[in-house]
Write an enzyme that holds these catalytic residues in place. Structure first.
Site, PDB file in Angstrom:
ATOM      1  N   GLU B 114       1.373 -59.953  -8.497  1.00  0.00           N
ATOM      2  CA  GLU B 114      -0.030 -59.691  -8.179  1.00  0.00           C
ATOM      3  C   GLU B 114      -1.185 -60.771  -8.260  1.00  0.00           C
ATOM      4  O   GLU B 114      -2.011 -60.847  -7.671  1.00  0.00           O
ATOM      5  CB  GLU B 114      -0.540 -58.246  -9.040  1.00  0.00           C
ATOM      6  N   GLU B 144      -5.963 -57.053  -5.945  1.00  0.00           N
ATOM      7  CA  GLU B 144      -4.793 -57.779  -6.569  1.00  0.00           C
ATOM      8  C   GLU B 144      -5.455 -58.185  -8.057  1.00  0.00           C
ATOM      9  O   GLU B 144      -4.448 -58.190  -9.059  1.00  0.00           O
ATOM     10  CB  GLU B 144      -4.319 -59.141  -5.659  1.00  0.00           C
ATOM     11  N   GLU B 209       4.912 -56.412   0.686  1.00  0.00           N
ATOM     12  CA  GLU B 209       4.368 -55.276   0.594  1.00  0.00           C
ATOM     13  C   GLU B 209       4.544 -54.122   1.193  1.00  0.00           C
ATOM     14  O   GLU B 209       5.066 -52.958   0.854  1.00  0.00           O
ATOM     15  CB  GLU B 209       2.523 -55.271   0.744  1.00  0.00           C
TER      16      GLU B 209
END
Lengths: 141, 527
Positions: B114, B144, B209
């Site tokens: 992240e 993030e 993702e």
């Protein structure tokens, strides 16, 4: 057990051990195959439980017979062919409070397909938005 | 008086779209595409070989006001649950001890991903020229930051409220010695932030993702719940509520380059490299964490992988893009083999190398061995028998003088480190898609476990210069390295990692390791 092809445990997933391995490693399954399915993951919450139970499996159950909803502990897993659509104005009415499409997005955990919003409607579709189909802006009077 | 570019843009936009009577979020959003600031002098850390179109749209029509409101509701729900009901019911102490260890790895590693995604999406903001596309990337930058905090918080929560805090609270200090750290940095850092900006988007958004967060952040919550952990679903499913916009960002990156000539030349290679890069680490590590780091099993990892990676990502994302020239990744066949076997191979090595880790590992029980054999026919002959031998030799007991690493040496099964992925592998004892390949460059040997990584190294060798544990610690004794690499608990001599999760079991210390006399030896030197 559901016999719908979109079920969590349908097709190869119903097989175990060697039977699963045989199909998994079969020559025809070594490349990606195009599908028109979409997957939606909804985090369980007061509002999402209503959306699932009262709308998708309630009033709109007949809209898309391919829709499957599975309880996966912390979330609802949904799969359908074509698209899944939620009109948040209907959710508002059921909840008895203002519930915008952005309130809906608070608990949408994952999407596989092209998801988008337009006005108060959330849609996830297998269509290629932006390529085959133009993404529209809100039309105002 | 001269007006600013932005004010002029606003004035022009108003000329086209008359001011609405009421201002809804999507009414505001429809003006966004008119804010075509002058991006001629845009500079990015890494440029891209693709030309991104300047009319790309953003799918969720999000403006700052709605974004902030939405995210604050998410945080209120998440922190409210954690700090109120989950603490009140002592949820952290209800987690199965094996799963408690898995979360040390999963949450600490995701935090790194992240953190790097902040920079990655900042770079994409710099690269794009379409205002809506920039808006999508900007939302992701802020997401993030939120996710980095969430991952840190869940480790903080486990450490403060739960059992065996070591590893939840201080994992990062072991990053030099832990063999899983460097591979994780390859996928979660380098793959996201270094290189062509669009290639980074493919790594982060289209593969990382859209494909792997589904098992990593969604399916993991089912395993967590099954093993008594209700904190992880609360946090991770909240993280994932932002990921759908990130997946859309990745898709819109592809939309923005679909008509660029460069896409027909490079996109399939970039996609295959990104897929192999990400799967090479995530496939074995997630499978290992789910199956070997749990007591209660949800389903075989290969089924989870088949559903989320092969059927859904492969069919719904990649398959649908076929008519635009996007091909099924050439490495898919090897990836599928890895999804069946590589996590078993990796756990064998992870267990053998346990003193260098920051989490406790435990051998499969007899009941679990039956489950593995039923779901992976051939498991017992390859792995089950080895675990039985290790157990019989007392691998869990500090007084035994036996580390499973010795078994690999005794049986002439050297453990190599793959130069590109940094994932350890044992080519003479594995069932995944690993084969030993050795290349020499400037007098230095490099080992590779597959042709895909080897090909990537040949085209960009300077990218993969990270030292592996053999290069760092050649000739050094194991307990010395563990002490130097902060692999001990606050008493200064008990190891953070242990080869069991038994609360009443004896804990290994540096002295127990020292008396075995295990020394790092680079197997490449013997070739």
């Amino acid at each position: 057990m559901s016999t719908n092809a979109n079920s969590y445990g349908a097709g190869i997933m119903a097989k175990t051990g060697k039977a699963f391995a045989d199909e998994y490693f079969a020559e025809e399954n070594q490349v990606c195959k195009e599908t028109n399915d979409v997957v939606l993951v909804l985090k369980k919450s007061d509002e999402m439980n209503t959306v699932v139970q009262e709308i998708l499996l309630g009033d709109h159950k007949d809209d898309n017979p391919t829709l499957v909803v599975e309880d996966r502990a912390g979330y609802w897993w949904l799969k359908a062919t074509g698209k899944i659509e939620v009109d948040c104005r209907e959710v508002s009415e059921l909840l008895g409070k203002h519930f915008s499409v952005y309130d809906f997005l608070v608990d949408v955990s994952s999407t596989i397909g092209r998801a988008y919003t337009l006005d108060e409607t959330f849609t996830i579709t297998s269509e290629l938005m932006g390529l085959d189909v133009k993404l529209k802006d809100l039309e105002t009077v | 008086m001269a007006i600013s570019t932005a004010t002029k843009a606003a004035t022009d936009a108003l000329a086209v779209n008359r001011a609405p009577v009421s201002v809804g979020a999507q009414e505001v959003h429809k003006w966004m595409q008119s804010f075509t600031w002058d991006f001629d002098k845009n500079r990015t850390k890494y440029s891209t070989k693709y030309k991104m179109a300047n009319d790309t749209k953003e799918q969720f029509k999000l403006i700052a006001k709605e974004y902030a409101r939405m995210e604050s509701v998410k945080d209120e729900r998440q922190f409210g649950s954690l700090q109120d009901v989950l603490t009140r019911v002592d949820a952290a102490n209800r987690v199965h001890p094996k799963w408690n260890e898995s979360m040390k790895v999963i949450s600490n590693f995701l935090e790194v991903g992240e953190y790097n995604a902040i920079a990655a999406t900042g770079m994409l903001w710099d690269s794009a020229s379409a205002p809506e596309q920039k808006n999508g990337y900007l939302g992701q930058v802020m997401d993030e930051i939120r996710h980095t905090n969430q991952c840190a918080y869940i480790n903080y929560y486990f450490a403060k409220q739960g059992q065996d805090a070591a590893g939840h609270n201080d994992a990062r200090r072991t990053r030099a010695i832990g063999p899983l750290w460097k591979g994780m940095k390859r996928v979660f850092a380098d793959g996201f932030i270094s290189g062509d900006a669009v290639e980074c988007s493919i790594n982060l958004q289209l593969v990382g993702e859209a494909c792997f967060t589904n098992p990593l952040i969604v399916a993991v919550t089912e395993w967590a719940s099954a093993n008594g952990d209700e904190m992880t679903p609360t946090v991770f499913l909240s993280i994932e509520t932002d990921e759908l916009r990130h997946m859309a960002n990745g898709y819109q990156t592809i939309v923005s380059i679909a008509n660029d000539e460069a896409a027909s030349k490079y996109l399939n290679t970039d996609l295959n490299n990104a897929f192999w890069t990400q799967q090479k680490y995530f496939t074995p590590v997630l499978g290992m964490m789910f199956e070997y780091g749990s007591h209660f099993k949800v389903e075989p990892w290969v089924k989870t992988w088949n559903r989320w990676v092969y059927e859904d990502w492969g069919g719904i994302w990649i398959g649908r893009l076929g008519k635009y020239g996007v091909e099924s990744p050439a490495s898919l066949r090897d990836a599928k083999k890895d999804a069946y076997w590589a996590h078993h191979d990796l756990f064998l090595l992870a267990y053998a190398m346990w003193p260098t880790g920051f989490f406790r590992v435990s051998l499969p029980t007899a009941e679990e061995a039956e489950w593995y054999e039923a779901n992976y026919p051939g498991w017992y002959e390859m792995y089950g028998k080895v675990y039985e031998e290790w157990r019989a030799r007392g691998c869990e007991d500090p007084n035994s003088g036996f580390l499973p690493l010795q078994w690999f040496a005794e049986n002439n099964h050297p453990i190599y480190i793959d130069r590109v992925s940094q994932v350890p592998f044992c080519p003479s004892y594995c069932k995944g898609a690993s084969t030993l390949r050795v290349l020499e460059s400037n007098g230095k040997k490099h080992s590779f476990s597959d042709p895909w990584g080897e090909r990537m190294w040949l085209s960009e060798p300077e990218r993969y210069e990270c030292q592996n544990i053999y290069e760092q610690y050649e000739g050094r004794e194991l307990s010395e390295v563990v002490a130097e690499g902060h692999g001990v608990r606050s008493d200064g001599f008990t190891l953070i990692s242990q080869p069991h999760t038994n609360k009443d079991g004896k804990l290994w210390t540096l002295d127990d390791i020292k008396k075995i006399g295990c020394v790092f030896t680079d197997p490449l030197k013997a070739l």
